[in-house]
Scaffold this active site. Sequence first.
Site, short mmCIF file in Angstrom:
data_model
loop_
_atom_site.label_atom_id
_atom_site.label_comp_id
_atom_site.label_asym_id
_atom_site.label_seq_id
_atom_site.Cartn_x
_atom_site.Cartn_y
_atom_site.Cartn_z
N SER A 14 0.85 -1.19 0.00
CA SER A 14 0.00 0.00 0.00
C SER A 14 0.89 1.24 0.00
CB SER A 14 -0.92 -0.02 1.21
OG SER A 14 -0.15 -0.06 2.38
N SER A 15 0.28 2.38 -0.11
CA SER A 15 0.99 3.67 -0.10
C SER A 15 1.97 3.84 -1.26
CB SER A 15 1.76 3.88 1.22
OG SER A 15 0.91 3.78 2.31
N PRO A 192 7.41 -9.27 -7.52
CA PRO A 192 6.18 -8.99 -6.75
C PRO A 192 5.05 -8.49 -7.64
CG PRO A 192 8.10 -8.05 -5.64
CD PRO A 192 8.57 -8.53 -6.99
N CYS A 383 -9.79 25.19 13.59
CA CYS A 383 -10.74 24.46 14.41
C CYS A 383 -10.27 24.39 15.87
CB CYS A 383 -11.00 23.09 13.80
SG CYS A 383 -12.61 22.44 14.27
N GLN A 387 -9.95 27.25 18.99
CA GLN A 387 -10.45 27.08 20.35
C GLN A 387 -9.34 27.30 21.38
OE1 GLN A 387 -12.37 23.20 20.15
NE2 GLN A 387 -13.99 23.96 18.80
N GLU A 407 -14.87 20.62 26.50
CA GLU A 407 -14.43 19.31 25.98
C GLU A 407 -13.33 18.74 26.89
OE1 GLU A 407 -12.81 19.38 21.96
OE2 GLU A 407 -12.53 17.21 21.93
N HIS A 509 -12.39 24.38 8.60
CA HIS A 509 -11.12 23.85 8.11
C HIS A 509 -10.82 24.39 6.72
CE1 HIS A 509 -10.36 20.74 11.20
NE2 HIS A 509 -11.68 20.74 11.31
N GLU A 511 -8.21 24.32 5.09
CA GLU A 511 -7.28 23.49 4.32
C GLU A 511 -7.97 22.62 3.28
OE1 GLU A 511 -7.97 23.20 7.55
OE2 GLU A 511 -7.84 21.13 8.30
N1 GLN Z 1 -12.54 18.89 19.27
C1 GLN Z 1 -13.02 20.15 18.80
C2 GLN Z 1 -14.51 20.13 18.53
O1 GLN Z 1 -15.10 19.09 18.35
C3 GLN Z 1 -12.26 20.59 17.55
C4 GLN Z 1 -12.53 19.73 16.37
C5 GLN Z 1 -11.53 19.91 15.26
O2 GLN Z 1 -10.46 20.48 15.47
N2 GLN Z 1 -11.84 19.42 14.09
O3 GLN Z 1 -15.12 21.17 18.47
#
Ligand code: GLN
Length: 540
Positions: A14-15, A192, A383, A387, A407, A509, A511
């Site tokens: 794999s990879s 292989p 994300c 926080q 959390e 996110h 990204e």
């Molecule tokens: N654990 C955090 C939340 O659920 C951040 C989640 C994350 O970074 N994707 O809000």
Amino acid sequence: MTTKYLFFTGGVVSSVGKGVTAAAMGLLLKERGFKVAVQKLDPYINVDPGTMSPYQHGEVYVLDDGAETDLDLGHYERFIDIRLSRVSNFTTGQVYAETIAKERRGDYLGGTIQVIPHITNEIKRRIGLVEKETGAEIVILEVGGTVGDIESQPFLEALRQLRNEVGRENCLFVHVTWLPTIGATGEIKTKPTQHSVAALRSIGISPNVIIARADADIDQGLCDKIALFCDVERNAVIPMKTAEVLYEVPLLLEELGAGELILAKLGLQASRKSDMRPWKKLVENVKKEKPTVHVALIGKYVELQYAYMSVREALKHAAIANDVEISIKWVHSADLEKDKGWDIVKAADAVLVPGGFGSRGVEGKILAAQYARENKVPYLGLCLGMQVMCVEFARNVLGYEDANSSEFDRSTPHPVIDLMVDQRSISDMGGTMRLGLYPCLLQPGTKAAAAYDAPSVEERHRHRWEFNNAYREAFKKRGMIFSGLSPDGRLVEIIELQDHPYMVASQFHPEFLSRPMKPHPLFVGLVKAAKERGKVIGDW
Ligand code: GLN
């Protein structure tokens, strides 16, 4: 036009870059004017990778519709520049869950439910959804894992059946294999590959094309040997040496004539000639000498860089846009708590704190945010990275000593990050977060608004916790700017710090939406600020 199928299977190990190769092939076909769709079939039993540790699976890639998918979908979206949906990825878990639900409902009353035909039918039904939903002319379908795995057998069997149903002339099997080198002699071995093709043939599939991957140069003689032993045409063995730069893969495939080969074998005529000049330029830019920007990525799964695949790629895209080289060092956030790893953070031009779950290493991330704020080092938080920036600000600027996210500390007196109201009654873990695309209004005059140069944006989310609005005024008074909010103003989506060159973080996110040709504005902003900081250091 009849839909054509390109089935990608993997051999030997794999990879080997099957996903990247399939994605690059998609680009070559799109460039020739075809409407291309992609689908990844994952043989594991989880319903989706959302509940797996990144150590097991690498990054969980999130789509517009909130599907939590395999990271190969990130390659597809980045190379082909398409937006995929839920039908683009399914697992054994989904196939069985659906089939068993039907059985319980009584859909098959009287019948015995078996792998063939019930499971294989469900697999074929899900493959059919791609063409139905997208109207694609060519569907590229990648089977996860390696030929010979017990788990992938029903998938391969389904493809074998499908070949007869859609017509042999409409399908191609592309087998991507690995040619190992024996250290002592430097000799490249094809055995292989022969074995893996034999395994494929034993279940009734003969590959039409073999893409042979290796780290070393693969000469003509080896290709001839593979063609002879594996019963494929000589021109259908494509030697693919590991590329220096990931985005070079489509150029190499193009040079080797892969695009034309596939069209010829599928009996297709391109409506236009491919123009790879923008990619050539991109790769030339990546390869040329230029100043380096050093980024410390403060993560939890740093041993496995696959866990931050899209973050790494987004940084690379932003570097290209800023005409710099990017050097990423991965710092284990738990190390920072033990006074380790700080030499890297202190030498870096920018600090990036990506997403994450669970309390391990969170205090280290909070320390990294504090360091970036106090030393005016450019910072991007994604994300969880947003926080922790809030928790740090609450503790060290507002003086709320025990501030935290609920959390990590359920009884904190200052839950500046708290569970979203919609999440409070949810007990199932799979697929229940706030997932996918949501709109965000940008507040005029902020760094975020300037970076995006737009009044509003839509970005992909994956979280349960959010900024607690009870603290908004207190934060604002001390210089935190809420630069992106949900349209109703209730959810904080982007924050940034006043009087700091670039301390920006998002609850979403970014990204996942960065593309090589369309770098993401928040990443471009980070790299630009890091470059302007002008701290030139040597090796680090
Ligand atoms: N654990 C955090 C939340 O659920 C951040 C989640 C994350 O970074 N994707 O809000």
